[in-house]
Design a protein around this motif. Sequence first.
Motif, PDB file in Angstrom:
ATOM      1  N   ARG A  50      13.192   3.857  32.345  1.00  0.00           N
ATOM      2  CA  ARG A  50      13.630   2.999  31.250  1.00  0.00           C
ATOM      3  C   ARG A  50      12.857   1.709  31.373  1.00  0.00           C
ATOM      4  N   ASP A  54      12.260   0.976  25.760  1.00  0.00           N
ATOM      5  CA  ASP A  54      11.559   2.248  25.654  1.00  0.00           C
ATOM      6  C   ASP A  54      11.739   3.072  26.925  1.00  0.00           C
ATOM      7  N   PRO A  99      12.875   5.448  22.082  1.00  0.00           N
ATOM      8  CA  PRO A  99      14.057   6.197  21.632  1.00  0.00           C
ATOM      9  C   PRO A  99      14.362   5.998  20.154  1.00  0.00           C
ATOM     10  N   ILE A 157      12.391   8.634  18.047  1.00  0.00           N
ATOM     11  CA  ILE A 157      12.555  10.067  18.277  1.00  0.00           C
ATOM     12  C   ILE A 157      13.155  10.694  17.025  1.00  0.00           C
ATOM     13  N   VAL A 174      10.471  16.402  23.315  1.00  0.00           N
ATOM     14  CA  VAL A 174      10.839  15.231  22.516  1.00  0.00           C
ATOM     15  C   VAL A 174       9.757  15.026  21.467  1.00  0.00           C
ATOM     16  N   ASN A 190       8.168  12.821  18.412  1.00  0.00           N
ATOM     17  CA  ASN A 190       8.072  11.587  17.649  1.00  0.00           C
ATOM     18  C   ASN A 190       7.342  11.868  16.347  1.00  0.00           C
ATOM     19  N   LEU A 207      18.223  10.379  25.932  1.00  0.00           N
ATOM     20  CA  LEU A 207      17.145  10.218  24.973  1.00  0.00           C
ATOM     21  C   LEU A 207      17.647   9.826  23.587  1.00  0.00           C
ATOM     22  N   ILE A 208      18.737  10.422  23.150  1.00  0.00           N
ATOM     23  CA  ILE A 208      19.301  10.050  21.841  1.00  0.00           C
ATOM     24  C   ILE A 208      20.778   9.707  22.053  1.00  0.00           C
TER      25      ILE A 208
END
Length: 500
Positions: free
Chosen positions: A274, A278, A295, A298, A319, A321, A348-349
């Motif tokens: 982390r 981001d 994040p 995404i 993941v 983008n 992640l989400i």
Amino acid sequence: MPPSSSASGFSNGPGAMQPSDTEPHEEAPAPVAPAPPAEPGWKRLHLASPLLSAITTALRFWPIFLLAVFNQGGGMPMAFILIGGGFVALAVEVLRFLRFDYRLQGTTLVVRSGVLVRRSRSVPADRVQQVSLNQKLRHRVLGLAEVSVEVAGAGSEPDVKLSVVSRNEAERIRLRLQDARRVGTEVPPERDRVVYSQPNRDLLRWAVFSSPLFMLPAIGAAIGALDDAVDVEQAWGWLPDGSQLWFAALAALLGLAGATAFNGARYYDMLLLRSDNDFRLTYGLFTNRQLEVPPGRIQALVTKLSLAGRLSRTSGITVHNASSAGESTESYLPATPRRSRREVIDLLIPNLELDPPMRRHPPGALRRSVIRWVWPVAVVTLVALALIRRAPAAALVLLVLPAAALGWRSWRVLGHGETPDVVVSRRGAITERTSIVKLSRIQSLSVAANFFQRRLGLATVQIQVAQPLGRVTVKDMDATEATALAARLLANRKQDEETR
């Protein structure tokens, strides 16, 4: 120093923040990050850049080198061609090096390039999708790195690639672009901290089972059993009698070991960091890669449960983008332990409702699924019977039973669900894929039904998102429910936009 990891691969986060003792009316305004200053001058790539690029170009012509070796060097003409080609490649790369420079101008990365046609390109930081640092073994020995800046909505424009700069310069560029995206937000930035560590023991287990070469011993045994159909003696006449199968088994084991080592080294020591707002994914033993995973950008997660994943008790998480010039802007965690899958997705989400009740699809979808798996076997059997006209070809019809079983399995897996935040689509027979798409990232929706689907009252919902994922489908739904699902997703997406 990053916090220690737990057995599940997750790290202990910082302690809870304490409430401020300051009275509400006495709170000072939050400090705001100033805009980064422009650099005083233009910078060039590292001096080793043209040489490394020339070597990379020369390696692409390995068939010519191989031909020269087989022809005992090819004589003086071949030597002149090889040497002259090497000098030409080096000269071209030196010209490109001299005509390439860059600078960070406030919150914009500006790159100038071109030998005959001079070109200048500006990339605002808020359009940057990912900043990837790639260090192959030769780069790590020399203390260098490649920087790839992937841009959202670039159309036909390529990504910006700085190949190569010093390792310190690559890290400086990454941090500057990260800071530029933070302009107008609170400071100071947080230090990098490990939030998830992919266990290497699970990675090794996945690498063993994921290698396609683990089937080669069985193939070698099958070739030995079909001695009357395959002339092993003629094919491997240079081997002593009776040693062909031993040779095949040894080659298969060596191939398995090599493939396992390659996969293990490629994704070795994978950490999810982390970094301020981001995430950053780092991995690799010989070639080290660093990928930024914002994040907020995404658009979807795709989890994959393959045969290798079932055997190794892991699942893959990709993941996605937004796109950049058609190239993949995705990050792949190949061997996430299944016990940690949900925690990684929540990281992640976060703050989204991700557990919708999965709806099964109607019996008509079962019929179509079985037909999709069975008809290729039937066609191959008929063609084999027409060409070979022998009884063994008829044995191919026995493959109809496992094909029908796979069709039934595909229907059992098939399903979809929705929440106010995401839509989930699940499909697959041998490999089960679950796509989780954020409603806020849906670009368009459509409902389609071909001739066969209309006869069965079925339809497919196509969910359009940005490349490289492009499209997620919810296949073979009830036609009425498909139309209702598309309407609900559009309504929820509009409500989400109004809320934000």
